[in-house]
Scaffold this active site. Sequence first.
Site, mmCIF file in Angstrom:
data_model
loop_
_atom_site.group_PDB
_atom_site.id
_atom_site.type_symbol
_atom_site.label_atom_id
_atom_site.label_comp_id
_atom_site.label_asym_id
_atom_site.label_seq_id
_atom_site.Cartn_x
_atom_site.Cartn_y
_atom_site.Cartn_z
ATOM 1 N N LYS A 80 4.822 -3.695 3.118
ATOM 2 C CA LYS A 80 4.973 -3.155 1.612
ATOM 3 C C LYS A 80 4.535 -1.804 1.743
ATOM 4 C CE LYS A 80 0.399 -4.741 0.449
ATOM 5 N NZ LYS A 80 -0.606 -5.588 -0.329
ATOM 6 N N ASP A 81 3.969 -1.304 2.615
ATOM 7 C CA ASP A 81 3.464 0.224 2.560
ATOM 8 C C ASP A 81 4.991 1.140 2.854
ATOM 9 O OD1 ASP A 81 0.963 -0.737 2.015
ATOM 10 O OD2 ASP A 81 0.259 -0.299 4.116
ATOM 11 N N THR A 124 -8.826 -5.476 -8.910
ATOM 12 C CA THR A 124 -7.767 -5.069 -8.171
ATOM 13 C C THR A 124 -7.325 -3.551 -8.315
ATOM 14 O OG1 THR A 124 -5.296 -5.360 -8.111
ATOM 15 C CG2 THR A 124 -6.253 -5.875 -9.897
ATOM 16 N N ARG A 128 0.486 -3.915 -10.230
ATOM 17 C CA ARG A 128 1.513 -5.213 -10.290
ATOM 18 C C ARG A 128 0.469 -6.364 -10.394
ATOM 19 N NH1 ARG A 128 1.653 -9.184 -6.617
ATOM 20 N NH2 ARG A 128 0.661 -7.826 -5.049
ATOM 21 N N ARG A 129 -0.608 -6.609 -9.596
ATOM 22 C CA ARG A 129 -1.456 -7.577 -9.899
ATOM 23 C C ARG A 129 -2.229 -7.711 -11.232
ATOM 24 N NH1 ARG A 129 -3.808 -6.751 -3.796
ATOM 25 N NH2 ARG A 129 -2.180 -8.174 -2.594
ATOM 26 N N ARG A 146 -10.943 0.015 -4.942
ATOM 27 C CA ARG A 146 -10.262 0.411 -3.667
ATOM 28 C C ARG A 146 -11.183 -0.094 -2.446
ATOM 29 N NH1 ARG A 146 -7.354 5.477 -1.846
ATOM 30 N NH2 ARG A 146 -6.853 4.210 -0.291
ATOM 31 N N ARG A 152 -14.225 -5.244 -0.724
ATOM 32 C CA ARG A 152 -13.734 -5.741 -1.932
ATOM 33 C C ARG A 152 -14.642 -7.046 -1.907
ATOM 34 N NH1 ARG A 152 -7.492 -3.918 -3.063
ATOM 35 N NH2 ARG A 152 -7.680 -1.975 -2.179
ATOM 36 N N CYS A 249 4.702 3.237 -6.814
ATOM 37 C CA CYS A 249 3.622 2.299 -6.688
ATOM 38 C C CYS A 249 2.895 1.766 -7.887
ATOM 39 C CB CYS A 249 2.784 2.888 -5.782
ATOM 40 S SG CYS A 249 2.137 4.593 -6.321
#
Length: 347
Positions: A80-81, A124, A128-129, A146, A152, A249
Amino acid sequence: MPPLVRIGTRASRLALTQTGHVAADLSRLGGFETETVHVRTDGDRLTGSLASLGGTGVFVTALRDALLDGRCDVAVHSLKDLPTAAAPGLTIAAVPPREDPHDVLCARDGLALRDLPPGARVGTGSPRRAAQLLAARPDLVVVDIRGNVDTRLGRVAGHPDGPGDLDAILLARAGLARLGRLDAVTEVLDDTVMLPAPGQGALAVEVRTADLADPTTPLARALAALDDRPTRLAVAAERALLARLEAGCAAPVGAIAHLVGARLTLEAVVASTDGSRTLRHGAVAEARRAHVAPPRPDASAPDLGAAASADHADLPDEAMARSLGAQLADLLLEQGAAELAPLGPGA
């Protein structure tokens, strides 16, 4: 002495764990000795949101440079990166079997999403989330965070190793599974609530294209054996959708594809950043035919039913997957996706 393969990776605990799995597979499949080469990327050095740092490529460029200048023979990425554009001189030679791509909630007191109180603070770093979370629970407060997984998790109230200033955080289940931290999960979020990032849960093993010129070399054969066809086709469809949308992104875009037998399904969502509006559709490709589901009166609901079709005779399977992703992206754009999210060249 067995041949040596130098594997480039970021130095985070998760990246090293993922690379360790690939190294073990290459040793098993090709009898290689492996050496890990740590590469520090801009995403590791800089702080701030992913969008402000220039997007997903901040985790990739330095690894690709190390490949091209010969410091390593193979690079392992979280798929996904990877930017969707091809990298000259490099090839994704293997996409190993994918971990469960779903997002998860890690909350205080074992709470599920429906149980969080109004005004609960959820962390988050993903637009998207955040957008899909607010679509499901607009009463929640999203906090941008981050850091690595442990940092986290330390933000969740009740955690012994952090400030505990949040009620919950959102993470990818795949990373927690690879780190052996699934005990932190209080709920796996269903696709109806949150679609993952394109490519989430999958790894990409990248090499110099020239090193694949002879497919009979031990490395080329080992990489071919490591490649998982269902995963490669699924992520090809997801990434083709992302590429056609020209989604950066910061765009709240989720997608998930599944290959079952000869049937490839793709479901995608585009949301406004505040979650107040969503657009969601599905598509199916089977054998030599692909079709995109027509819009439904409730555009937020997925529909994988057959409708308008276009033949894809004699296309390779991966080309069919990419075509499916592009078709679904076109439908989303026709239905106004660009009005909801930052899409297009300037995104």
